[in-house]
Every structure is written in C-alpha cells, then in structure tokens.
Design an enzyme around this catalytic site. Sequence first.
Site, PDB file in Angstrom:
ATOM      1  N   HIS A  55      20.418   9.078   2.807  1.00  0.00           N
ATOM      2  CA  HIS A  55      19.189   9.260   3.585  1.00  0.00           C
ATOM      3  C   HIS A  55      19.342  10.491   4.475  1.00  0.00           C
ATOM      4  O   HIS A  55      20.449  10.804   4.937  1.00  0.00           O
ATOM      5  CB  HIS A  55      18.915   8.041   4.457  1.00  0.00           C
ATOM      6  CG  HIS A  55      18.553   6.821   3.672  1.00  0.00           C
ATOM      7  ND1 HIS A  55      17.925   5.741   4.248  1.00  0.00           N
ATOM      8  CD2 HIS A  55      18.723   6.498   2.364  1.00  0.00           C
ATOM      9  CE1 HIS A  55      17.725   4.811   3.332  1.00  0.00           C
ATOM     10  NE2 HIS A  55      18.210   5.251   2.180  1.00  0.00           N
ATOM     11  N   GLU A  57      18.688  11.051   7.539  1.00  0.00           N
ATOM     12  CA  GLU A  57      19.291  10.805   8.862  1.00  0.00           C
ATOM     13  C   GLU A  57      20.810  10.699   8.770  1.00  0.00           C
ATOM     14  O   GLU A  57      21.533  11.265   9.600  1.00  0.00           O
ATOM     15  CB  GLU A  57      18.741   9.505   9.477  1.00  0.00           C
ATOM     16  CG  GLU A  57      17.240   9.489   9.655  1.00  0.00           C
ATOM     17  CD  GLU A  57      16.482   8.853   8.490  1.00  0.00           C
ATOM     18  OE1 GLU A  57      15.456   8.205   8.754  1.00  0.00           O
ATOM     19  OE2 GLU A  57      16.916   9.001   7.326  1.00  0.00           O
ATOM     20  N   CYS A  85      15.288   3.381   8.664  1.00  0.00           N
ATOM     21  CA  CYS A  85      15.572   2.046   8.133  1.00  0.00           C
ATOM     22  C   CYS A  85      16.706   1.415   8.947  1.00  0.00           C
ATOM     23  O   CYS A  85      17.245   2.034   9.866  1.00  0.00           O
ATOM     24  CB  CYS A  85      15.972   2.147   6.662  1.00  0.00           C
ATOM     25  SG  CYS A  85      17.577   2.943   6.407  1.00  0.00           S
ATOM     26  N   CYS A  88      20.002   3.510   8.874  1.00  0.00           N
ATOM     27  CA  CYS A  88      19.915   4.737   9.659  1.00  0.00           C
ATOM     28  C   CYS A  88      19.792   4.455  11.155  1.00  0.00           C
ATOM     29  O   CYS A  88      20.428   5.118  11.975  1.00  0.00           O
ATOM     30  CB  CYS A  88      18.757   5.587   9.166  1.00  0.00           C
ATOM     31  SG  CYS A  88      19.009   6.212   7.481  1.00  0.00           S
TER      32      CYS A  88
END
Length: 159
Positions: A55, A57, A85, A88
Amino acid sequence: MHEMDEKWMRRAIRLAREAEADGEVPVGAIIISQEGSVLAEASNNTITNSDPTGHAEILALRSAGARIGNYRLPGATIYCTIEPCAMCAGALVNARVSRLVFGAFDERFGAAVTHFGICTSETLNHRIEITSGVLAKECAGILQTFFKQRRQKDNPAAT
C-alpha cells in the site's frame, strides 16, 4: 486545515494517477517532515509486486524511515488520497506520525476513522491528529472511475 494541505494532496493525487497508469489501485501517499520537506512518497504497488503490504502508505513509511534512519517519524504528516486501512493506520501509529491528512473516506476498509478509529484510539499509546476530506471529491472520483472501468472490463455485458 493547514495552508499546505491542498498542495501536498495534489501531489498525492498525481502519485495515485501514476499507480492507475501502472494498473494498480490508484492510491498515493506522501510524507512531509516537520520542517516541510518531502521525506518520501509512494503509490500502491500490490499487484505489480504481488505484495499485500504494498500500500502507498506502507511504502512511504518504509522509505521515510530508511531516509532518516529511524522507524519513528515524530512531527511528520502523511497525505493519503484515501482513508488508511487497518494495516496502514496501525503502521502510522507505530511510526508515531503526528498528523494524517486524507482525501476520501473509505466506507469499506477505512480504519483511521470510519470503522476502528485506530489513529485516535484511547487504548493505544499514540494518537494522530486527523484532517479528512481534503480534495475528497477528486480523490474519490479517481477510485470510482478506476473500479467502474475494471468492472466493465471484467464483465462487458454489464455495461
């Protein structure tokens, strides 16, 4: 909202568009130091790298930590095009990020605010200041268009 929020979110949006061009879910993230310089930036690459942790992040956190030689990023602000999410949001807390700025809320997986409040949980030892909704319409639109096109590609009869 701080005066630079829209500037940095626009850069995160450019990163999301780069991810989209690569066939990735269009999410971008950029980390800014307390002094206002770019520590790291990233786009999703879960598909390209077959990595469920790819991801934007997480990738930005890894890069920023490597750059400063520390897994903690006190005073840093992260700009994300969508609400983080659970994975993260937890990583942001562990990294001691001071501020999270995101564009669109994520009604399905958002864990910073929408579902779990991880970033502001009283049970954790660090809380993050959150600013939401920065360029939200544009951030949400990128994702909506991406998934609409993906559904059409996967099921042409549905159009």
